[in-house]
Write a protein that holds these residues in place. Structure first.
Motif, PDB file in Angstrom:
ATOM      1  N   VAL A   1       1.026  -1.218  -0.053  1.00 40.81           N
ATOM      2  CA  VAL A   1      -0.119  -0.019  -0.139  1.00 40.81           C
ATOM      3  C   VAL A   1       0.842   1.200   0.059  1.00 40.81           C
ATOM      4  O   VAL A   1       2.090   1.133   0.238  1.00 40.81           O
ATOM      5  CB  VAL A   1      -0.979   0.160   1.169  1.00 40.81           C
ATOM      6  N   GLU A   2       0.274   2.360  -0.278  1.00 42.61           N
ATOM      7  CA  GLU A   2       0.838   3.696  -0.497  1.00 42.61           C
ATOM      8  C   GLU A   2       1.318   4.031   0.921  1.00 42.61           C
ATOM      9  O   GLU A   2       0.638   4.050   1.953  1.00 42.61           O
ATOM     10  CB  GLU A   2       0.005   4.779  -0.854  1.00 42.61           C
TER      11      GLU A   2
ATOM     12  N   HIS B   1     -10.334  -7.713   0.825  1.00 42.25           N
ATOM     13  CA  HIS B   1     -10.914  -7.148  -0.534  1.00 42.25           C
ATOM     14  C   HIS B   1     -10.673  -8.360  -1.628  1.00 42.25           C
ATOM     15  O   HIS B   1     -11.504  -9.039  -2.266  1.00 42.25           O
ATOM     16  CB  HIS B   1     -10.728  -6.091  -1.249  1.00 42.25           C
ATOM     17  N   ARG B   2      -9.272  -8.710  -1.551  1.00 40.07           N
ATOM     18  CA  ARG B   2      -8.668  -9.894  -2.333  1.00 40.07           C
ATOM     19  C   ARG B   2      -9.374 -11.232  -2.135  1.00 40.07           C
ATOM     20  O   ARG B   2      -9.539 -12.033  -2.871  1.00 40.07           O
ATOM     21  CB  ARG B   2      -7.127  -9.821  -1.996  1.00 40.07           C
ATOM     22  N   LEU B   3      -9.525 -11.197  -0.574  1.00 39.77           N
ATOM     23  CA  LEU B   3     -10.050 -12.814  -0.409  1.00 39.77           C
ATOM     24  C   LEU B   3     -11.709 -12.798  -0.889  1.00 39.77           C
ATOM     25  O   LEU B   3     -11.983 -14.100  -1.010  1.00 39.77           O
ATOM     26  CB  LEU B   3     -10.387 -12.944   1.085  1.00 39.77           C
ATOM     27  N   CYS B   4     -12.159 -11.769  -1.477  1.00 35.07           N
ATOM     28  CA  CYS B   4     -13.466 -11.908  -1.895  1.00 35.07           C
ATOM     29  C   CYS B   4     -13.272 -12.252  -3.604  1.00 35.07           C
ATOM     30  O   CYS B   4     -14.311 -12.703  -4.165  1.00 35.07           O
ATOM     31  CB  CYS B   4     -14.219 -10.656  -1.962  1.00 35.07           C
TER      32      CYS B   4
ATOM     33  N   ALA C   1      -7.321  -1.376  -6.256  1.00 33.45           N
ATOM     34  CA  ALA C   1      -7.418  -0.877  -7.539  1.00 33.45           C
ATOM     35  C   ALA C   1      -6.333  -0.124  -7.805  1.00 33.45           C
ATOM     36  O   ALA C   1      -5.587  -0.114  -8.789  1.00 33.45           O
ATOM     37  CB  ALA C   1      -8.810   0.134  -7.829  1.00 33.45           C
ATOM     38  N   ALA C   2      -6.068   0.803  -7.061  1.00 32.22           N
ATOM     39  CA  ALA C   2      -4.672   1.848  -7.044  1.00 32.22           C
ATOM     40  C   ALA C   2      -3.501   1.007  -7.101  1.00 32.22           C
ATOM     41  O   ALA C   2      -2.541   1.264  -7.761  1.00 32.22           O
ATOM     42  CB  ALA C   2      -4.751   2.792  -5.838  1.00 32.22           C
ATOM     43  N   ILE C   3      -3.345   0.018  -6.468  1.00 27.74           N
ATOM     44  CA  ILE C   3      -1.991  -0.940  -6.405  1.00 27.74           C
ATOM     45  C   ILE C   3      -1.924  -1.640  -7.838  1.00 27.74           C
ATOM     46  O   ILE C   3      -0.936  -1.551  -8.251  1.00 27.74           O
ATOM     47  CB  ILE C   3      -2.125  -2.007  -5.195  1.00 27.74           C
ATOM     48  N   LYS C   4      -3.000  -2.146  -8.451  1.00 26.76           N
ATOM     49  CA  LYS C   4      -3.073  -2.740  -9.586  1.00 26.76           C
ATOM     50  C   LYS C   4      -2.689  -1.940 -10.821  1.00 26.76           C
ATOM     51  O   LYS C   4      -1.990  -2.078 -11.637  1.00 26.76           O
ATOM     52  CB  LYS C   4      -4.254  -3.564  -9.910  1.00 26.76           C
TER      53      LYS C   4
ATOM     54  N   ALA D   1       0.930  -1.185 -10.811  1.00 29.47           N
ATOM     55  CA  ALA D   1       1.538  -2.113 -11.108  1.00 29.47           C
ATOM     56  C   ALA D   1       1.566  -2.345 -12.804  1.00 29.47           C
ATOM     57  O   ALA D   1       2.678  -2.493 -13.434  1.00 29.47           O
ATOM     58  CB  ALA D   1       1.025  -3.651 -10.476  1.00 29.47           C
ATOM     59  N   LEU D   2       0.544  -2.071 -13.367  1.00 26.16           N
ATOM     60  CA  LEU D   2       0.439  -1.986 -14.424  1.00 26.16           C
ATOM     61  C   LEU D   2       1.353  -1.090 -15.298  1.00 26.16           C
ATOM     62  O   LEU D   2       1.845  -1.278 -16.308  1.00 26.16           O
ATOM     63  CB  LEU D   2      -1.057  -1.761 -15.343  1.00 26.16           C
ATOM     64  N   VAL D   3       1.345   0.183 -14.846  1.00 23.22           N
ATOM     65  CA  VAL D   3       2.032   1.290 -15.084  1.00 23.22           C
ATOM     66  C   VAL D   3       3.603   0.864 -15.103  1.00 23.22           C
ATOM     67  O   VAL D   3       4.479   1.173 -16.062  1.00 23.22           O
ATOM     68  CB  VAL D   3       1.998   2.625 -14.185  1.00 23.22           C
TER      69      VAL D   3
END
Length: 220
Positions: free
Chosen positions: A70-71, A89-92, A207-210, A213-215
């Motif tokens: 996280v930031e 959230h990811r566990l969902c 969403a911000a982390i992903k 990562a794409l950038v």
């Protein structure tokens, strides 16, 4: 480079398929044949990356929570809250996190070393809380190691309850309730008042982390 990228993608595909099978069936009932079917790869491709079902399971466990970056926040305890909300959230939705969670807590086969996941998660929490203490955010009465173990145990139990009752759909809310009850015993009052415990924070942070990562992946 192309072959290396393909190998990385194939390994990830196998891991996600294996995690999905472990989540659905548990370690003992899961089979390599099911993993191959879900991954859509050959037996040779799977065994190139993983020597056995146990190696697959341990690799899934090793992925558990380790990639949640996280930031940085002015308040370290906010990072602690943020990581737990992102994980919730990811566990969902994330097959690897779901599979790893079941592997870490299920009762059954003694052939799989489940301690490493619990130990690594506890060490992570202990490190974050220790840094928060060094910043003056944590009450002096708090025993960091014991608090980290308590949090990990509580989180494991809460996610199991959420899985049983709501397929983890309410997990972020339940984790917020955990924070609301536990943090007043941990945080200095002035810090506690500044923490954002919003249960919807995990989705936005993930969403911000992903996106980040794409950038990074697209950068030359």
């Amino acid at each position: 480079m192309v072959q290396q990228d393909r190998a990385i993608r194939t390994r990830r595909l196998i891991l996600e398929a294996a995690a999905s099978v472990f989540d659905d069936r548990g370690y003992d009932r899961a089979t390599i044949a099911e993993v191959l079917e879900r991954a859509g790869v050959t037996k040779g491709a799977l065994y190139f990356h993983f020597a056995s079902k146990e190696a697959l399971a341990l690799a899934v466990l090793d992925e558990h929570v380790l990639d949640i970056a996280v930031e940085p926040q002015p308040i370290k305890l906010q990072e602690f809250v943020d990581v737990t909300q992102v994980l919730s959230h990811r566990l969902c939705s994330d097959p690897i996190q779901r599979g790893a969670a079941r592997l870490a807590v299920e009762q059954g086969s003694n052939h799989l070393d489940r301690k490493r996941s619990m130990i690594s998660w506890t060490q992570f929490v202990e490190g974050v809380l220790g840094e928060a203490r060094d910043r003056g955010e944590v009450l002096k009465s708090v025993v960091i190691r014991e608090t980290a173990e308590l949090h990990v145990g509580a989180f494991a139990g809460i996610q199991l309850m959420s899985q049983t009752l709501a397929n983890r759909a309410d997990l972020n809310r339940r984790v917020t309730v955990l924070h609301q009850h536990a943090l007043p015993c941990i945080a200095v009052p002035a810090i506690l008042a500044k923490l954002d415990l919003d249960s919807e924070r995990g989705e936005a942070l993930d969403a911000a982390i992903k996106a980040g990562a794409l950038v990074d992946a697209a950068a030359p």
